[in-house]
Design a protein around this motif. Structure first.
Motif, PDB file in Angstrom:
ATOM      1  N   LEU A 103      37.670   5.913  26.034  1.00 51.91           N
ATOM      2  CA  LEU A 103      38.218   5.639  27.357  1.00 51.91           C
ATOM      3  C   LEU A 103      39.608   6.279  27.414  1.00 51.91           C
ATOM      4  CD1 LEU A 103      37.230   1.878  27.704  1.00 51.91           C
ATOM      5  CD2 LEU A 103      36.189   3.807  28.881  1.00 51.91           C
ATOM      6  N   SER A 104      39.808   7.154  28.372  1.00 52.52           N
ATOM      7  CA  SER A 104      41.060   7.902  28.444  1.00 52.52           C
ATOM      8  C   SER A 104      42.042   7.246  29.406  1.00 52.52           C
ATOM      9  CB  SER A 104      40.794   9.345  28.890  1.00 52.52           C
ATOM     10  OG  SER A 104      39.953   9.998  27.964  1.00 52.52           O
ATOM     11  N   VAL A 105      43.318   7.315  29.075  1.00 47.08           N
ATOM     12  CA  VAL A 105      44.401   6.819  29.924  1.00 47.08           C
ATOM     13  C   VAL A 105      45.250   8.011  30.338  1.00 47.08           C
ATOM     14  CG1 VAL A 105      46.408   5.313  30.090  1.00 47.08           C
ATOM     15  CG2 VAL A 105      44.420   4.588  28.765  1.00 47.08           C
ATOM     16  N   TRP A 106      45.488   8.116  31.644  1.00 50.19           N
ATOM     17  CA  TRP A 106      46.226   9.237  32.204  1.00 50.19           C
ATOM     18  C   TRP A 106      47.482   8.718  32.896  1.00 50.19           C
ATOM     19  CZ3 TRP A 106      43.134  13.735  31.572  1.00 50.19           C
ATOM     20  CH2 TRP A 106      41.789  13.478  31.282  1.00 50.19           C
ATOM     21  N   GLN A 107      48.477   9.578  32.993  1.00 51.07           N
ATOM     22  CA  GLN A 107      49.693   9.226  33.720  1.00 51.07           C
ATOM     23  C   GLN A 107      49.961  10.289  34.786  1.00 51.07           C
ATOM     24  OE1 GLN A 107      53.403   9.142  31.531  1.00 51.07           O
ATOM     25  NE2 GLN A 107      54.295   7.635  32.923  1.00 51.07           N
ATOM     26  N   VAL A 108      50.252   9.830  35.991  1.00 48.51           N
ATOM     27  CA  VAL A 108      50.607  10.742  37.078  1.00 48.51           C
ATOM     28  C   VAL A 108      52.063  11.131  36.882  1.00 48.51           C
ATOM     29  CG1 VAL A 108      50.721  11.083  39.562  1.00 48.51           C
ATOM     30  CG2 VAL A 108      48.986   9.569  38.584  1.00 48.51           C
TER      31      VAL A 108
ATOM     32  N   PHE B 210      41.251   4.847  24.176  1.00 45.84           N
ATOM     33  CA  PHE B 210      40.717   3.682  23.475  1.00 45.84           C
ATOM     34  C   PHE B 210      39.321   4.042  22.969  1.00 45.84           C
ATOM     35  CE2 PHE B 210      43.509   1.988  26.823  1.00 45.84           C
ATOM     36  CZ  PHE B 210      44.380   1.215  26.064  1.00 45.84           C
ATOM     37  N   THR B 211      39.036   3.707  21.726  1.00 49.50           N
ATOM     38  CA  THR B 211      37.741   4.012  21.146  1.00 49.50           C
ATOM     39  C   THR B 211      36.897   2.746  21.023  1.00 49.50           C
ATOM     40  OG1 THR B 211      36.580   4.946  19.226  1.00 49.50           O
ATOM     41  CG2 THR B 211      38.657   3.796  18.802  1.00 49.50           C
ATOM     42  N   VAL B 212      35.600   2.874  21.321  1.00 49.22           N
ATOM     43  CA  VAL B 212      34.663   1.753  21.252  1.00 49.22           C
ATOM     44  C   VAL B 212      33.439   2.184  20.450  1.00 49.22           C
ATOM     45  CG1 VAL B 212      35.401   0.600  23.365  1.00 49.22           C
ATOM     46  CG2 VAL B 212      33.719   2.428  23.492  1.00 49.22           C
ATOM     47  N   THR B 213      32.522   1.266  20.210  1.00 51.10           N
ATOM     48  CA  THR B 213      31.387   1.531  19.318  1.00 51.10           C
ATOM     49  C   THR B 213      30.232   2.238  20.007  1.00 51.10           C
ATOM     50  OG1 THR B 213      30.554  -0.695  19.795  1.00 51.10           O
ATOM     51  CG2 THR B 213      31.916  -0.426  17.831  1.00 51.10           C
ATOM     52  N   ASP B 214      30.163   2.166  21.339  1.00 52.28           N
ATOM     53  CA  ASP B 214      29.054   2.781  22.062  1.00 52.28           C
ATOM     54  C   ASP B 214      29.515   3.091  23.491  1.00 52.28           C
ATOM     55  OD1 ASP B 214      26.572   3.764  22.683  1.00 52.28           O
ATOM     56  OD2 ASP B 214      25.453   1.991  22.031  1.00 52.28           O
TER      57      ASP B 214
END
Length: 432
Positions: A190-195, A208-212
C-alpha cells in the motif's frame, strides 16, 4: 450485475457510496431540511453504466442516473456539496452528476484505460482518480494538477490520510502537503503519497507491506501533526493487519504491521485441529480505540466489536462459530423425510402379485446392432416380447397376495390383463 467499490472498498463486487454530512458552508434553515432528506441516499453503480440512488430509510429506489457511462461503473463518490456526485467507469471517463436533476453536469476523459477509483480532497476542490496512474484534478477547471506513478496494476483504492499538512509553518492552500493512500490489484504494498509543491516529484514517500492482496481498507484520518494514522487492512488470506504511524516525510523501507489479527475455531470437537476463520472486513469505531470485525461466512457474517491492542505483534481470537455459520439445510432446504421402516414391514408397490423375476439389463451396443430389424422383416408382437422376458403370469403367486414389483414389464402385463389403454400407451411411448 451490480458492482460496488466505495469507501468500504468491497473490491469487484459493487460500486457504491453513502452520502455523508461533511464540512461545508453554513446553510439556511430552508436548506437544512433538504440536506437531511438526502443524507440517507445510497448511490450504486451498475455494470451497464447507470447509477441507482437508493433511499435506505424508505427502502426504495429514489431515482436513476443514465446517459453518463456506456460501460461498467467502477466507483462513485459523493461531494461535500450534497447534490453533486462523481463516478468513473470502464469507458475511461469521469462524470460529474447533479443528483437533483439526474443529469450530467460535466464529463471528461480521465485516463487512457479504465478509471477504477476516485477520492475527493478534504476541502472538496480536488479529485483523485486512478487507473494505471493516479491523477489529481482541479474540479473547477477539470485539468490535471499532479500525476503520480508507481503501481504496476490497476489501482483499486484511494483515500486521503490527512486533512492538514504536517508543516504548519507554511500557508495551506487546501491540498499541498496532504498525504493519501493507494492500493492496487494483486499488489501486497500500500503506497502513501504526498502532494508536494514540486511538480517533478511523482513517487510514493512510503509504503505498508501486507501478506496478501488487500480486499478491505479503513483508516483514521490524522488531523494534527503528532497524531498517528491508524490503518486496518484485511487481506485475501483472511488476516487483518493493523498499522499505526506518524506521517513525516520519506521512509525507504516498507513498514510492517504493528499487529496481525487472525480468527480460528477452538478445535475441541471431533477434529482437534483448529481451523482458520476468514476476516471479511474491519472498520474503526468512532472512539478510534476499537474495531468492528466482520468474519465467517459471506452468507451469514458475524459482526463483533473488539478493543484494539497493538502491544502484541500477533493476536489469534478463538471463536466457536460452527453453530452460527452452519446453514440448516436439512430443515430449510428440503422437505423430504425418510420413513422409519422395521424388518417386519412389507412395502406395497404397483404390479403383478408375487412377481420377483429379475428384469434383464439392456443389451450392449453390439447386441443392439445385431437385433436391428432388416427391411421386409415383421415386428415382434407384444406377446413374443413378454415371452422373451420370461414372465409366467400364471405362476406368480404370493401368500397374502401383496403386489410387489418394480419393472415396466410387469406393469405392461397388468395393463394387458386389465385392458388399460393409458398404461399400454405409456409403455409403448417409452420403450418402442
Amino acid at each position: 450485475m451490480l458492482r460496488l467499490a466505495g469507501r468500504t472498498n468491497l473490491f469487484h463486487v459493487f460500486s457504491f457510496s453513502i452520502l455523508q454530512d461533511g464540512p461545508q458552508r453554513k446553510k439556511r434553515k430552508s436548506e437544512v431540511a433538504d440536506v437531511d432528506k438526502q443524507l440517507d441516499i445510497l448511490a450504486i453503480g451498475t455494470a451497464v453504466g447507470s447509477i441507482l440512488l437508493y433511499s435506505t430509510v424508505k427502502g426504495e429506489l429514489q431515482s436513476k442516473l443514465d446517459g453518463g457511462h456506456d460501460n461498467r461503473v467502477n466507483c462513485v463518490r459523493w461531494h461535500q456539496d450534497n447534490c453533486c456526485l462523481y463516478s468513473c467507469s470502464e469507458d475511461k471517463h469521469i462524470v460529474e452528476w447533479n443528483t437533483q436533476t439526474c443529469k450530467v453536469k460535466c464529463k471528461w476523459k480521465g485516463d487512457n484505460s479504465s478509471v477504477t477509483s476516485l477520492c475527493i480532497s478534504p476541502d472538496g476542490k480536488m479529485l483523485l482518480s486512478a487507473g494505471r496512474t493516479i491523477k489529481l484534478w482541479d474540479l473547477e477547471t477539470k485539468e490535471v494538477y499532479r500525476n503520480f506513478t508507481g503501481h504496476a496494476t490497476s489501482v483499486s483504492s484511494l483515500m486521503f490520510t490527512t486533512v492538514k499538512p504536517m508543516n504548519e509553518n507554511k500557508a495551506f492552500d487546501g491540498i499541498t502537503g496532504l498525504y493519501f493512500l493507494s492500493g492496487a490489484i494483486h499488489d501486497r504494498l500500500l503506497s502513501v503519497w504526498q502532494v508536494r509543491s514540486d511538480r517533478k516529484e511523482k513517487n510514493a514517500v512510503m509504503s505498508f507491506t501486507v501478506t496478501d492482496e488487500p480486499t478491505f481498507i479503513d483508516l483514521t484520518v490524522s488531523e494534527v501533526k503528532e497524531e498517528p494514522v491508524k490503518l486496518a487492512v484485511v487481506c485475501r488470506d483472511g488476516q487483518l493487519h493493523l498499522f499505526e504511524h506518524i506521517l513525516n516525510g520519506y521512509c525507504k523501507k516498507p513498514l510492517t504491521s504493528n499487529c496481525t489479527i487472525q480468527i480460528a475455531t477452538p478445535g475441541n470437537d471431533e477434529d482437534s485441529t483448529p481451523k482458520p476463520v476468514p476476516i471479511l472486513a474491519a472498520a474503526f469505531c468512532t472512539d478510534r480505540q476499537s474495531l468492528l470485525l466482520v468474519y465467517g461466512n459471506t452468507l451469514q457474517p458475524i459482526i463483533e466489536k473488539v478493543s484494539l491492542n497493538t502491544t502484541e505483534s500477533h493476536v489469534c481470537l478463538i471463536r466457536d462459530i460452527q453453530k452460527a455459520l452452519s446453514l440448516k439445510t436439512d430443515i430449510a432446504l428440503t422437505k423430504v423425510k425418510t420413513p422409519v421402516v422395521n424388518s417386519d414391514t412389507k412395502v406395497l408397490v404397483p404390479g403383478i402379485p408375487g412377481h420377483s423375476t429379475a428384469v434383464k439389463t439392456p443389451s450392449s451396443g453390439k447386441e443392439r446392432k445385431k437385433n436391428k430389424r432388416k427391411p421386409g422383416e415383421t415386428t415382434e408382437s407384444i406377446e413374443e416380447r413378454l415371452e422373451a422376458l420370461d414372465i409366467d403370469v400364471g405362476k406368480v403367486k404370493t401368500p397374502g397376495g401383496l403386489p410387489q414389483t418394480d419393472s415396466f414389464a410387469v406393469l405392461l402385463v397388468q395393463g394387458l390383463e386389465s385392458n388399460d389403454a393409458e398404461i399400454l400407451n405409456r409403455f409403448k411411448t417409452r420403450n418402442f
